[in-house]
Design an enzyme around this catalytic site. Structure first.
Site, short mmCIF file in Angstrom:
data_model
loop_
_atom_site.label_atom_id
_atom_site.label_comp_id
_atom_site.label_asym_id
_atom_site.label_seq_id
_atom_site.Cartn_x
_atom_site.Cartn_y
_atom_site.Cartn_z
CG ASN A 97 0.61 3.47 4.16
OD1 ASN A 97 0.45 3.45 5.37
ND2 ASN A 97 1.56 2.78 3.55
CG PHE A 120 -1.76 1.29 9.52
CD1 PHE A 120 -1.50 0.93 8.21
CD2 PHE A 120 -2.77 2.22 9.78
CE1 PHE A 120 -2.23 1.51 7.16
CE2 PHE A 120 -3.49 2.81 8.74
CZ PHE A 120 -3.22 2.44 7.44
CG ASN A 121 0.49 -3.05 7.27
OD1 ASN A 121 0.00 -2.05 6.73
ND2 ASN A 121 1.76 -3.38 7.15
CG HIS A 139 7.15 0.23 9.80
ND1 HIS A 139 7.31 -0.05 11.14
CD2 HIS A 139 6.63 1.47 9.74
CE1 HIS A 139 6.89 0.98 11.86
NE2 HIS A 139 6.47 1.92 11.04
CG ASP A 140 6.07 -1.59 4.51
OD1 ASP A 140 5.45 -0.69 3.94
OD2 ASP A 140 5.61 -2.22 5.49
CG ASP A 192 -0.18 0.06 2.55
OD1 ASP A 192 -0.77 0.57 3.54
OD2 ASP A 192 0.99 -0.37 2.61
CB THR A 199 4.74 -4.13 2.80
OG1 THR A 199 4.33 -3.60 1.53
CG2 THR A 199 5.91 -5.07 2.62
CD GLN A 225 6.85 7.63 11.20
OE1 GLN A 225 6.59 7.53 12.38
NE2 GLN A 225 6.52 6.70 10.32
CG ASP A 230 4.08 0.17 1.51
OD1 ASP A 230 3.88 1.12 2.29
OD2 ASP A 230 3.51 -0.93 1.60
O1 RIB Z 1 2.52 -0.15 10.81
C1 RIB Z 1 3.41 0.06 9.73
C2 RIB Z 1 2.79 -0.34 8.44
O2 RIB Z 1 1.65 0.47 8.18
C3 RIB Z 1 3.71 -0.14 7.23
O3 RIB Z 1 3.43 -1.13 6.27
C4 RIB Z 1 3.31 1.20 6.71
O4 RIB Z 1 3.54 1.34 5.30
C5 RIB Z 1 1.84 1.20 6.98
O5 RIB Z 1 1.21 0.52 5.91
CA CA Z 2 2.86 -0.48 3.99
#
Ligand code: RIB
Ligand code: CA
Length: 307
Positions: A38, A163-164, A237-238, A9, A122, A225, A14
């Site tokens: 996102n 989140f994901n 993260h991804d 996303d 991701t 952030q 990503d």
């Molecule tokens: O929590 C982090 C995730 O949520 C990452 O994949 C970021 O791109 C968002 O999608």
């Molecule tokens: Ca992501």
């Protein structure tokens, strides 16, 4: 070569996952599938196309789920911006989406492959979950699922949920209970790889068109952030998922019982990982516990240099 589909996303982090997999000779990237997360699908899809064009990847981009399976869309524009990938002006878009829906693409690619396919997700796991429900036989030809998502500690959207997974807990529940090998790369490790200014300066020295894009995107990612979480550097993260597939020694991984809270309580969307095996339940998920931060940034730098 490892055959792979990346479901995402885009999203700043990503985008770095796509950079990592895009020109790595160890991977045969069969396609990129996209869903909302996102940002709305319209925006995450456009971002994926822009990245594929800019990185000159010969890879189909398939649009997928506009919404999670049960919940309504909850975007993350505070972090990723109005476009979902604020910070870099891509050239005019000259390529288009593949005509296949992401779920059909996943099913057709996996069912027709003579070798097992690695699924990397991701973003929310909606596309993969729908593919599993539509054609469960794909599970026989999926090598493993490596996902960025979850946390065996705190969440980043609620105290409990990441989140994901929070975007589509029911999708995560389907994937985590599908009996395919699942490796969860959660906040527990991704919050240790932060794009501090010194990291950005290091990558700026690579001095090519992709490192330039990386730097511009990460500067905006950092600003957002900082404003939202007060972080001096953004958790990247991804790309930890791809970096782990490049070098499995990157992560310390443990095999535990993990289930997704779909109870609609204040823990809705939590990945309940029984790290200490309190409940003595059947183990089902590989969970990342620690990361070699130095090794991670070396992988990022090496990947940028290959463009
Ligand atoms: O929590 C982090 C995730 O949520 C990452 O994949 C970021 O791109 C968002 O999608
Ligand atoms: Ca992501």
């Amino acid at each position: 070569m490892r055959k792979m589909i990346l479901d995402c996303d885009p999203g700043h982090d990503d985008a770095v996952a796509i950079i990592l997999v895009g020109n790595n000779p160890e991977f045969e990237l069969l396609g990129i599938t996209v869903e909302s997360g996102n940002q709305t699908l319209k925006k995450t899809g456009r971002n994926a196309l822009n990245l594929v064009q800019f990185l000159e990847l010969d890879v189909p981009v398939c649009l997928g789920a506009t919404n999670p399976i049960i919940k309504e869309v909850e975007i993350c524009d505070a972090i990723h911006g109005e476009s979902g990938l604020d910070g870099f002006d891509f050239p005019e878009l000259k390529i288009d989406f593949d005509s296949r829906h992401a779920v059909d693409f996943i099913i057709q690619s996996v069912m027709n492959s003579t070798e097992k396919i690695t699924m990397v997700t991701t973003g929310p796991m909606t596309n993969l979950a729908l593919a599993i429900r539509m054609e469960p036989r794909i599970l026989d030809n999926i090598e493993e699922v490596v996902l960025m998502g979850g946390s065996f500690q705190n969440g980043n959207v609620t105290p409990a949920a990441e989140f994901n997974v929070y975007c589509d807990p029911e999708a995560a529940h389907i994937v985590f209970n599908s009996n395919v090998k699942v490796t969860m790369v959660g906040l527990d490790v991704t919050r240790k790889v932060l794009t501090y200014p010194a990291i950005i300066e290091r990558m700026e020295k690579v001095n090519n068109h992709v490192s330039d894009m990386f730097v511009k995107l990460m500067k905006v990612f950092n600003e957002n952030q900082k404003r939202v979480f007060g972080f001096e550097g953004s958790p990247l993260h991804d790309p930890v998922t791809i970096a782990y597939l490049i070098d499995p020694t990157l992560l310390e991984v443990v095999f535990v019982h993990c289930d997704i809270d779909i109870s609609h309580s204040t823990s809705y969307g939590r990945t309940n990982c029984d790290i200490f095996d309190y409940l003595k339940l059947e183990k089902n998920i590989y969970v990342a516990k620690d990361i070699d931060v130095k090794k991670f940034w070396n992988i990022i730098e090496d990947s940028l240099k290959r463009y």
